[in-house]
Design a protein around this motif. Structure first.
Motif, mmCIF file in Angstrom:
data_model
loop_
_atom_site.group_PDB
_atom_site.id
_atom_site.type_symbol
_atom_site.label_atom_id
_atom_site.label_comp_id
_atom_site.label_asym_id
_atom_site.label_seq_id
_atom_site.Cartn_x
_atom_site.Cartn_y
_atom_site.Cartn_z
ATOM 1 N N ASN A 170 17.738 5.486 34.387
ATOM 2 C CA ASN A 170 18.591 6.567 33.896
ATOM 3 C C ASN A 170 19.632 6.970 34.936
ATOM 4 N N VAL A 171 19.241 7.016 36.201
ATOM 5 C CA VAL A 171 20.205 7.313 37.263
ATOM 6 C C VAL A 171 21.310 6.255 37.262
ATOM 7 N N GLU A 172 20.907 4.988 37.229
ATOM 8 C CA GLU A 172 21.902 3.913 37.209
ATOM 9 C C GLU A 172 22.826 4.016 36.004
ATOM 10 N N ASP A 173 22.248 4.256 34.828
ATOM 11 C CA ASP A 173 23.043 4.344 33.603
ATOM 12 C C ASP A 173 24.039 5.498 33.641
ATOM 13 N N GLU A 174 23.577 6.669 34.068
ATOM 14 C CA GLU A 174 24.447 7.843 34.086
ATOM 15 C C GLU A 174 25.578 7.694 35.107
ATOM 16 N N LEU A 175 25.274 7.120 36.257
ATOM 17 C CA LEU A 175 26.330 6.931 37.250
ATOM 18 C C LEU A 175 27.285 5.817 36.829
ATOM 19 N N LYS A 176 26.746 4.787 36.180
ATOM 20 C CA LYS A 176 27.599 3.689 35.716
ATOM 21 C C LYS A 176 28.601 4.177 34.659
ATOM 22 N N LYS A 177 28.198 5.152 33.845
ATOM 23 C CA LYS A 177 29.117 5.750 32.869
ATOM 24 C C LYS A 177 30.330 6.362 33.553
ATOM 25 N N ASN A 178 30.160 6.713 34.820
ATOM 26 C CA ASN A 178 31.231 7.308 35.606
ATOM 27 C C ASN A 178 31.820 6.314 36.614
ATOM 28 N N ASP A 179 31.620 5.019 36.336
ATOM 29 C CA ASP A 179 32.131 3.938 37.173
ATOM 30 C C ASP A 179 31.591 3.964 38.598
ATOM 31 N N ILE A 180 30.378 4.475 38.766
ATOM 32 C CA ILE A 180 29.705 4.471 40.064
ATOM 33 C C ILE A 180 28.562 3.454 39.955
ATOM 34 N N CYS A 181 28.690 2.362 40.700
ATOM 35 C CA CYS A 181 27.692 1.296 40.613
ATOM 36 C C CYS A 181 26.828 1.261 41.872
ATOM 37 N N VAL A 182 25.578 0.957 41.663
ATOM 38 C CA VAL A 182 24.629 0.862 42.770
ATOM 39 C C VAL A 182 25.022 -0.311 43.664
ATOM 40 N N ILE A 183 24.957 -0.088 44.963
ATOM 41 C CA ILE A 183 25.283 -1.129 45.935
ATOM 42 C C ILE A 183 24.078 -2.030 46.154
ATOM 43 N N SER A 184 22.914 -1.400 46.244
ATOM 44 C CA SER A 184 21.681 -2.136 46.499
ATOM 45 C C SER A 184 20.521 -1.371 45.894
ATOM 46 N N LYS A 185 19.512 -2.097 45.445
ATOM 47 C CA LYS A 185 18.299 -1.444 44.948
ATOM 48 C C LYS A 185 17.086 -2.239 45.368
ATOM 49 N N GLU A 186 16.036 -1.497 45.634
ATOM 50 C CA GLU A 186 14.780 -2.088 46.094
ATOM 51 C C GLU A 186 13.624 -1.467 45.322
ATOM 52 N N GLY A 187 12.550 -2.222 45.171
ATOM 53 C CA GLY A 187 11.317 -1.697 44.612
ATOM 54 C C GLY A 187 11.162 -1.795 43.118
ATOM 55 N N GLN A 188 12.090 -2.426 42.429
ATOM 56 C CA GLN A 188 12.012 -2.521 40.970
ATOM 57 C C GLN A 188 10.780 -3.309 40.517
ATOM 58 N N ASP A 189 10.348 -4.263 41.323
ATOM 59 C CA ASP A 189 9.225 -5.119 40.929
ATOM 60 C C ASP A 189 7.927 -4.345 40.784
ATOM 61 N N THR A 190 7.640 -3.474 41.747
ATOM 62 C CA THR A 190 6.373 -2.747 41.717
ATOM 63 C C THR A 190 6.513 -1.351 41.122
ATOM 64 N N SER A 191 7.720 -0.797 41.179
ATOM 65 C CA SER A 191 7.995 0.556 40.670
ATOM 66 C C SER A 191 7.099 1.615 41.300
ATOM 67 N N ARG A 192 6.771 1.426 42.563
ATOM 68 C CA ARG A 192 6.008 2.439 43.301
ATOM 69 C C ARG A 192 6.957 3.295 44.134
ATOM 70 N N TRP A 193 8.048 2.694 44.587
ATOM 71 C CA TRP A 193 9.106 3.406 45.308
ATOM 72 C C TRP A 193 10.386 2.631 45.039
ATOM 73 N N ILE A 194 11.237 3.193 44.220
ATOM 74 C CA ILE A 194 12.518 2.557 43.928
ATOM 75 C C ILE A 194 13.594 3.279 44.726
ATOM 76 N N LEU A 195 14.362 2.504 45.455
ATOM 77 C CA LEU A 195 15.458 3.025 46.247
ATOM 78 C C LEU A 195 16.764 2.529 45.641
ATOM 79 N N LEU A 196 17.666 3.451 45.357
ATOM 80 C CA LEU A 196 18.993 3.126 44.845
ATOM 81 C C LEU A 196 20.005 3.559 45.889
ATOM 82 N N ASP A 197 20.744 2.606 46.421
ATOM 83 C CA ASP A 197 21.715 2.883 47.479
ATOM 84 C C ASP A 197 23.115 2.918 46.872
#
Length: 118
Positions: free
Chosen positions: A56-83
Motif C-alpha cells: 500500500n505504501v508503494e502504491d500510494e507513493l507511486k500514484k504520486n510518481d514517487i518510486c521506491v529505490i530499493s526494497k528488502e525483506g519481501q520474501d519473508t515479510s518479517r521486516w520490509i524496508l522501503l528505501d
C-alpha cells in the motif's frame, strides 16, 4: 502533487495507517544520520499484513510518481524496508520489531507529529 519530503512522509504514514499498521512512528534522523532524513517505523501482527502495508505504501507513493529505490525483506515479510532516498520505511512483524527496536537505536532522533507536516 507532492512537493516536499514532508508530504511524502505524510502519504506513506497514511498508507500504513489505512492498512491498520500499528505503533506508527516517524523519526527525523536527518541531523544524526547521512542515511536519510526520515525513518517511518510501523508493525503488524502477521506476515500477510506486513506485506499488505508495504504494498500500500508503494502504491500510494507511486500514484504520486514517487518510486521506491530499493526494497528488502519481501520474501519473508518479517521486516520490509522501503528505501525512498530521503525516507526509509520500516514495516515489521511485531516480534521482529521487539528484537531490533529501531526506536531505541535512534533514540536521539526527534519524533515527528505527522499532523504538523506540510
Amino acid at each position: 502533487m507532492i512537493e516536499s519530503i514532508e508530504q511524502i512522509v505524510k502519504v506513506a504514514h497514511d498508507a500504513i495507517d489505512d492498512k491498520l499498521g500499528e505503533d506508527i512512528i516517524v523519526l527525523n534522523v536527518g541531523k544524526i544520520s547521512s542515511v536519510a532524513d526520515y525513518f517511518i517505523i510501523a508493525s503488524a501482527p502477521s506476515e500477510r499484513q506486513v506485506k499488505a502495508i508495504a504494498h500500500n505504501v508503494e502504491d500510494e507513493l507511486k500514484k504520486n510518481d514517487i518510486c521506491v529505490i530499493s526494497k528488502e525483506g519481501q520474501d519473508t515479510s518479517r521486516w520490509i524496508l522501503l528505501d525512498y532516498g530521503d525516507i526509509v520505511v520500516h514495516i515489521f512483524h511485531d516480534d521482529e520489531r521487539d528484537v531490533y527496536s529501531l526506536e531505541r537505536l535512534w533514540k536521539d532522533a526527534p519524533n515527528v507529529d505527522v499532523d504538523n507536516l506540510a
